[in-house]
Design a protein around this motif. Structure first.
Motif, PDB file in Angstrom:
ATOM      1  N   ALA A 182      21.563  29.844 -16.422  1.00 15.13           N
ATOM      2  CA  ALA A 182      20.398  30.454 -15.768  1.00 15.13           C
ATOM      3  C   ALA A 182      20.522  30.549 -14.252  1.00 15.13           C
ATOM      4  CB  ALA A 182      19.130  29.683 -16.161  1.00 15.13           C
ATOM      5  N   PRO A 183      21.020  29.498 -13.556  1.00 14.30           N
ATOM      6  CA  PRO A 183      21.120  29.632 -12.086  1.00 14.30           C
ATOM      7  C   PRO A 183      22.011  30.792 -11.655  1.00 14.30           C
ATOM      8  CG  PRO A 183      21.318  27.337 -12.743  1.00 14.30           C
ATOM      9  CD  PRO A 183      21.372  28.142 -14.003  1.00 14.30           C
ATOM     10  N   LEU A 184      23.153  30.966 -12.324  1.00 14.56           N
ATOM     11  CA  LEU A 184      24.049  32.065 -11.954  1.00 14.56           C
ATOM     12  C   LEU A 184      23.423  33.406 -12.308  1.00 14.56           C
ATOM     13  CD1 LEU A 184      26.793  32.957 -10.848  1.00 14.56           C
ATOM     14  CD2 LEU A 184      27.700  32.782 -13.183  1.00 14.56           C
ATOM     15  N   ALA A 185      22.757  33.476 -13.473  1.00 13.56           N
ATOM     16  CA  ALA A 185      22.095  34.722 -13.867  1.00 13.56           C
ATOM     17  C   ALA A 185      21.054  35.125 -12.837  1.00 13.56           C
ATOM     18  CB  ALA A 185      21.465  34.569 -15.254  1.00 13.56           C
ATOM     19  N   ASP A 186      20.280  34.158 -12.365  1.00 12.92           N
ATOM     20  CA  ASP A 186      19.257  34.455 -11.353  1.00 12.92           C
ATOM     21  C   ASP A 186      19.900  34.910 -10.044  1.00 12.92           C
ATOM     22  OD1 ASP A 186      17.294  33.756 -13.136  1.00 12.92           O
ATOM     23  OD2 ASP A 186      17.048  31.717 -12.375  1.00 12.92           O
ATOM     24  N   GLU A 187      20.985  34.250  -9.666  1.00 13.13           N
ATOM     25  CA  GLU A 187      21.659  34.594  -8.404  1.00 13.13           C
ATOM     26  C   GLU A 187      22.217  36.014  -8.445  1.00 13.13           C
ATOM     27  OE1 GLU A 187      25.701  33.310  -5.943  1.00 13.13           O
ATOM     28  OE2 GLU A 187      24.822  31.908  -7.405  1.00 13.13           O
ATOM     29  N   LEU A 188      22.800  36.378  -9.583  1.00  9.86           N
ATOM     30  CA  LEU A 188      23.466  37.687  -9.689  1.00  9.86           C
ATOM     31  C   LEU A 188      22.512  38.799 -10.110  1.00  9.86           C
ATOM     32  CD1 LEU A 188      26.805  36.663 -11.450  1.00  9.86           C
ATOM     33  CD2 LEU A 188      26.398  37.027  -9.005  1.00  9.86           C
ATOM     34  N   GLY A 189      21.353  38.448 -10.667  1.00  6.89           N
ATOM     35  CA  GLY A 189      20.428  39.474 -11.130  1.00  6.89           C
ATOM     36  C   GLY A 189      20.836  40.078 -12.457  1.00  6.89           C
ATOM     37  N   VAL A 190      21.542  39.300 -13.285  1.00 11.67           N
ATOM     38  CA  VAL A 190      21.955  39.758 -14.613  1.00 11.67           C
ATOM     39  C   VAL A 190      21.400  38.779 -15.642  1.00 11.67           C
ATOM     40  CG1 VAL A 190      24.043  40.866 -13.723  1.00 11.67           C
ATOM     41  CG2 VAL A 190      24.149  38.492 -14.514  1.00 11.67           C
ATOM     42  N   SER A 191      21.604  39.076 -16.925  1.00 11.77           N
ATOM     43  CA  SER A 191      21.033  38.229 -17.965  1.00 11.77           C
ATOM     44  C   SER A 191      21.990  37.107 -18.358  1.00 11.77           C
ATOM     45  CB  SER A 191      20.703  39.062 -19.206  1.00 11.77           C
ATOM     46  OG  SER A 191      21.894  39.461 -19.860  1.00 11.77           O
ATOM     47  N   ILE A 192      21.417  36.060 -18.913  1.00 11.90           N
ATOM     48  CA  ILE A 192      22.219  34.967 -19.461  1.00 11.90           C
ATOM     49  C   ILE A 192      23.088  35.491 -20.598  1.00 11.90           C
ATOM     50  CG2 ILE A 192      22.067  32.804 -20.766  1.00 11.90           C
ATOM     51  CD1 ILE A 192      19.530  32.155 -19.183  1.00 11.90           C
TER      52      ILE A 192
ATOM     53  N   GLY B 176      23.132  53.188  -0.524  1.00 14.60           N
ATOM     54  CA  GLY B 176      22.460  51.913  -0.338  1.00 14.60           C
ATOM     55  C   GLY B 176      22.807  50.882  -1.392  1.00 14.60           C
ATOM     56  N   CYS B 177      23.479  51.313  -2.466  1.00 11.34           N
ATOM     57  CA  CYS B 177      23.928  50.398  -3.523  1.00 11.34           C
ATOM     58  C   CYS B 177      25.451  50.311  -3.477  1.00 11.34           C
ATOM     59  CB  CYS B 177      23.486  50.887  -4.905  1.00 11.34           C
ATOM     60  SG  CYS B 177      21.707  50.903  -5.153  1.00 11.34           S
ATOM     61  N   LYS B 178      25.974  49.120  -3.240  1.00 14.23           N
ATOM     62  CA  LYS B 178      27.421  48.966  -3.097  1.00 14.23           C
ATOM     63  C   LYS B 178      28.140  49.095  -4.425  1.00 14.23           C
ATOM     64  CE  LYS B 178      30.983  45.649  -1.632  1.00 14.23           C
ATOM     65  NZ  LYS B 178      31.662  45.548  -2.929  1.00 14.23           N
ATOM     66  N   ASP B 179      27.540  48.570  -5.508  1.00 14.85           N
ATOM     67  CA  ASP B 179      28.245  48.520  -6.782  1.00 14.85           C
ATOM     68  C   ASP B 179      27.236  48.614  -7.926  1.00 14.85           C
ATOM     69  OD1 ASP B 179      27.037  46.024  -6.740  1.00 14.85           O
ATOM     70  OD2 ASP B 179      28.881  44.954  -6.209  1.00 14.85           O
ATOM     71  N   LEU B 180      27.724  48.463  -9.152  1.00 13.46           N
ATOM     72  CA  LEU B 180      26.859  48.617 -10.307  1.00 13.46           C
ATOM     73  C   LEU B 180      25.786  47.530 -10.349  1.00 13.46           C
ATOM     74  CD1 LEU B 180      26.217  50.144 -12.906  1.00 13.46           C
ATOM     75  CD2 LEU B 180      27.858  48.694 -14.110  1.00 13.46           C
ATOM     76  N   ARG B 181      26.138  46.308  -9.947  1.00 12.36           N
ATOM     77  CA  ARG B 181      25.150  45.236  -9.959  1.00 12.36           C
ATOM     78  C   ARG B 181      24.003  45.539  -8.983  1.00 12.36           C
ATOM     79  NH1 ARG B 181      24.925  40.120  -7.395  1.00 12.36           N
ATOM     80  NH2 ARG B 181      27.020  40.421  -6.511  1.00 12.36           N
ATOM     81  N   ALA B 182      24.334  46.070  -7.814  1.00 13.05           N
ATOM     82  CA  ALA B 182      23.287  46.452  -6.869  1.00 13.05           C
ATOM     83  C   ALA B 182      22.451  47.611  -7.417  1.00 13.05           C
ATOM     84  CB  ALA B 182      23.917  46.836  -5.525  1.00 13.05           C
ATOM     85  N   TRP B 183      23.107  48.518  -8.114  1.00 16.26           N
ATOM     86  CA  TRP B 183      22.403  49.642  -8.743  1.00 16.26           C
ATOM     87  C   TRP B 183      21.411  49.113  -9.779  1.00 16.26           C
ATOM     88  CZ3 TRP B 183      25.565  54.443 -10.832  1.00 16.26           C
ATOM     89  CH2 TRP B 183      24.698  55.520 -11.017  1.00 16.26           C
ATOM     90  N   LEU B 184      21.853  48.133 -10.576  1.00 15.31           N
ATOM     91  CA  LEU B 184      20.981  47.514 -11.573  1.00 15.31           C
ATOM     92  C   LEU B 184      19.732  46.927 -10.916  1.00 15.31           C
ATOM     93  CD1 LEU B 184      20.355  46.307 -14.408  1.00 15.31           C
ATOM     94  CD2 LEU B 184      21.831  44.377 -13.793  1.00 15.31           C
ATOM     95  N   GLY B 185      19.891  46.342  -9.739  1.00 19.96           N
ATOM     96  CA  GLY B 185      18.761  45.715  -9.071  1.00 19.96           C
ATOM     97  C   GLY B 185      17.901  46.651  -8.262  1.00 19.96           C
ATOM     98  N   SER B 186      18.270  47.947  -8.235  1.00 16.98           N
ATOM     99  CA  SER B 186      17.546  48.882  -7.369  1.00 16.98           C
ATOM    100  C   SER B 186      16.270  49.424  -8.000  1.00 16.98           C
ATOM    101  CB  SER B 186      18.453  50.056  -6.992  1.00 16.98           C
ATOM    102  OG  SER B 186      18.758  50.850  -8.133  1.00 16.98           O
ATOM    103  N   ALA B 187      16.143  49.301  -9.318  1.00 15.49           N
ATOM    104  CA  ALA B 187      14.967  49.825 -10.020  1.00 15.49           C
ATOM    105  C   ALA B 187      14.899  49.144 -11.383  1.00 15.49           C
ATOM    106  CB  ALA B 187      15.047  51.348 -10.162  1.00 15.49           C
ATOM    107  N   ASP B 188      13.890  49.504 -12.182  1.00 13.50           N
ATOM    108  CA  ASP B 188      13.825  48.926 -13.519  1.00 13.50           C
ATOM    109  C   ASP B 188      15.000  49.460 -14.353  1.00 13.50           C
ATOM    110  OD1 ASP B 188      12.760  51.222 -15.502  1.00 13.50           O
ATOM    111  OD2 ASP B 188      11.758  51.420 -13.562  1.00 13.50           O
ATOM    112  N   ARG B 189      15.348  48.735 -15.378  1.00 15.65           N
ATOM    113  CA  ARG B 189      16.572  49.047 -16.123  1.00 15.65           C
ATOM    114  C   ARG B 189      16.529  50.406 -16.807  1.00 15.65           C
ATOM    115  NH1 ARG B 189      18.522  43.154 -18.551  1.00 15.65           N
ATOM    116  NH2 ARG B 189      18.788  42.199 -16.501  1.00 15.65           N
ATOM    117  N   ASP B 190      15.376  50.797 -17.332  1.00 18.29           N
ATOM    118  CA  ASP B 190      15.288  52.104 -17.977  1.00 18.29           C
ATOM    119  C   ASP B 190      15.592  53.223 -16.984  1.00 18.29           C
ATOM    120  OD1 ASP B 190      14.714  51.037 -20.433  1.00 18.29           O
ATOM    121  OD2 ASP B 190      12.536  51.265 -20.244  1.00 18.29           O
ATOM    122  N   THR B 191      15.076  53.067 -15.764  1.00 18.10           N
ATOM    123  CA  THR B 191      15.324  54.081 -14.738  1.00 18.10           C
ATOM    124  C   THR B 191      16.800  54.134 -14.368  1.00 18.10           C
ATOM    125  OG1 THR B 191      13.097  53.852 -13.832  1.00 18.10           O
ATOM    126  CG2 THR B 191      14.777  54.805 -12.387  1.00 18.10           C
TER     127      THR B 191
END
Length: 585
Positions: free
Chosen positions: A35-45, A188-203
């Motif tokens: 969980a700590p790493l998932a929270d840090e990276l903004g991805v799921s467990i 404004g998004c460096k990579d896919l992980r930043a893209w994931l965090g830029s909006a809700d997942r469906d968007t």
């Protein structure tokens, strides 16, 4: 599709990995510890667990695999966020293992290639099969072996190293993967992980699918062109930002049933009307007639190409087209291929230039029908996924490039499968490549009524089934019923008995009953006919026993005759597999 994280069934370590690594990668880290790493990276467990991330002290370790799935090394993530490889480890790929065998079999369902484990987890969270390379330019050899014959999309990182690396990877996979495209995250998004965090997942998922759908396939730069940046052989990646791409809806030949620019499969047992359905589709496309089901009106009258390897053009195809009121001036019958030496042969999918020529020579062509699919595999093994993917991927690309609806007619296998999707003859790569799939089967309660129900719908929801009958005193034609069928393909096959699959023994019993209906027949002739009908000798003998067939020798030097029990000739039924005393025990 969610997959469980790899556990004890994970691939073994390849030679060179240390004992500690082996112990590490065969022990799951409890999900709450991720969980700590998932929270840090903004991805799921779940996504971290799926690629094998483990907690070791204050560090995070994830396995890196070669193209065969063997763990060849381990990447460390320190508490500071710095990433290192364990000393002595080789570099490999970050991915969920085993890779989904059907991912990347269609240009609409590609595998994403990203940089690093965290972007791999982000791709999995977005619903894409995703493979992470160890660096901007690393992992090309393993990517080539793993992704040969599959459609891939490179998600480039928004910096100089990321763009240059994407170019190199695209150049290296060109000619190896079925297709290679590249996209960039929004500004404004460096990579896919930043893209994931830029909006809700469906968007974000919709933005990525839009970018993928509109990205041009990578093509190496011509020798006389000067690339903007130097990749291998002077090649450059073709890419654009998702924000620059305009979304477009799916176009339908037959709304929610047969799309333009994609492959559709119509499957069923022989003799149930699949070819009549395709003739009716051709007639409606060329004649501009309305469509069954939701009353969709006819649109522009289109041209159609038909390759039918089984029916005669003069006494079968043309009369059926006329009966269905097709505009035959708009129908091109592809009869085969003429070789440079003048010899003629049947069309196969490894000669798509021939099919493309037929499409180009047919004015306003919007439809291609291939009947049956099994006749066009050529030398390829129709049961081998890699062989079938290598044929289906270019066919899907042709449909997209020409904007035509390609309809394939397929038979069902004899497997006792619970799922209708597993009943198509040959490799599942066929149905994986199709965006829509339909089953034609007999109504369990009315042997003269047919149902066409959905097997697969990747791009439409609520695609209801329809029913029809084959009518006509002279040349038959389809007559559709006005209502819809709510039964699913799985339910229909289950209602037909044995999950809809006639067993080999069922078929052998019907064959033998038919052969002996008019009286005794030489056993040697029956065995010869059974072989032609692809019925094994052992199955034939089991059917003989079930039917209580008698064997009688013709004189001292004569052969053996087989005959049904007394009273069962001339169309009378012999013992049935459904008789209580004949049920398999």
């Amino acid at each position: 599709m969610k997959h469980p994280p790899p556990g004890d069934d994970a691939a073994p370590l390849a030679g060179g990995a240390g004992v500690n690594e082996s112990k590490l990668h065969h022990q799951d880290t409890p999900p709450h510890e991720l969980a700590p790493l998932a929270d840090e990276l903004g991805v799921s467990i779940d996504s971290l667990a799926a690629i094998g991330v483990r907690r070791v002290g204050e560090e995070w370790h994830n396995p890196e695999r070669n193209q065969g799935g063997e763990i060849v090394g381990t990447s460390r993530r320190l508490p500071t966020g710095k990433k290192l490889a364990i000393e002595g480890s080789k570099r490999g790929l970050a991915l969920r293992w085993p890779l989904d065998p059907y991912a990347g079999t269609s240009a609409d369902d590609p595998i994403l290639i990203v940089e690093g484990a965290s972007d791999t987890a982000a791709g999995l969270d977005l619903g894409f099969e995703t493979v992470g390379r160890p660096s901007a330019t690393g992992g090309l050899a393993d990517l080539s072996g793993l992704l040969a014959g599959r459609h891939v999309v490179i998600v480039a990182e928004n910096d100089k190293a990321g763009l240059g690396g994407a170019e190199k990877i695209a150049a290296g996979l060109a000619g190896v993967a079925a297709s290679v495209r590249a996209i960039l995250p929004p500004e404004g998004c460096k990579d896919l992980r930043a893209w994931l965090g830029s909006a809700d997942r469906d968007t974000v998922r919709a933005e990525i699918r839009s970018a993928i759908g509109l990205a041009d396939p990578y093509e190496p730069a011509a020798a006389d062109e000067s690339p903007a940046r130097g990749g291998r052989g002077g090649a450059t990646a073709i890419m654009r930002r998702a924000s620059e791409i305009e979304s477009k809806p799916v176009r339908w030949l037959w709304r929610n049933r047969i799309p333009f620019g994609k492959v559709t499969v119509i499957a069923g047992d022989p003799g149930l009307g699949k070819s009549f359905v395709t003739i009716d589709i051709i007639a409606r496309a060329t004649g501009g007639w309305g469509w069954p089901g939701d009353g969709q009106p006819g649109e522009q009258r289109l041209g159609a190409v038909l390759y039918n390897a089984e029916d005669d053009p003069e006494d079968t195809i043309r009369p059926r087209l006329d009966a269905a009121e097709a505009d035959c001036d708009r129908v091109t019958i592809l009869e085969g291929v003429r070789n440079p030496d003048g010899s003629v042969k049947g069309f196969t999918l490894d000669e798509l230039d021939v099919l493309e020529q037929a499409i180009d020579d047919t004015p306003d062509c919007g439809l291609v029908v291939i009947d049956p699919l099994g006749a066009v595999f050529g030398e390829a093994d129709s049961h081998r996924d890699s062989d079938v993917r290598a044929l289906m991927a270019p066919l899907s690309a042709l449909a997209a490039r020409k904007g035509v609806a390609i309809v394939l007619v397929a038979h069902l296998n004899k497997a006792q499968a619970r799922k209708a999707i597993h009943r198509l003859t040959g490799s599942l790569a066929v149905v994986a490549a199709a965006r829509m799939g339909w089953l034609v089967a007999e109504d369990p309660n009315d042997k003269d009524r047919r149902m066409m129900v959905n097997i697969k719908a990747n791009i439409a929801r609520g695609s209801s089934g329809l029913a029809f009958r084959i009518e006509g005193d002279g040349v038959p034609r389809i007559e559709w019923e006005s209502g819809e069928v709510s039964m699913t393909a799985d339910e229909l096959l289950e209602a037909l008995g044995d999950d809809g699959a006639r067993s080999e023994l069922d078929e052998a019993v019907e064959f033998l009953r038919s052969e002996l209906a008019d009286g005794p027949c030489p056993a040697s002739e029956i065995e010869k006919s059974a072989k032609s009908a692809m019925i094994a000798l052992s199955t034939l003998k089991r059917a003989k026993k079930h039917l209580r067939v008698a064997s009688t020798k013709r004189g001292m030097d004569g052969g053996w005759d087989w005959s049904l029990p007394e009273g069962c000739q001339n169309g009378r039924r012999g013992p049935s597999l459904n008789d209580g005393n004949l049920r398999a025990g």
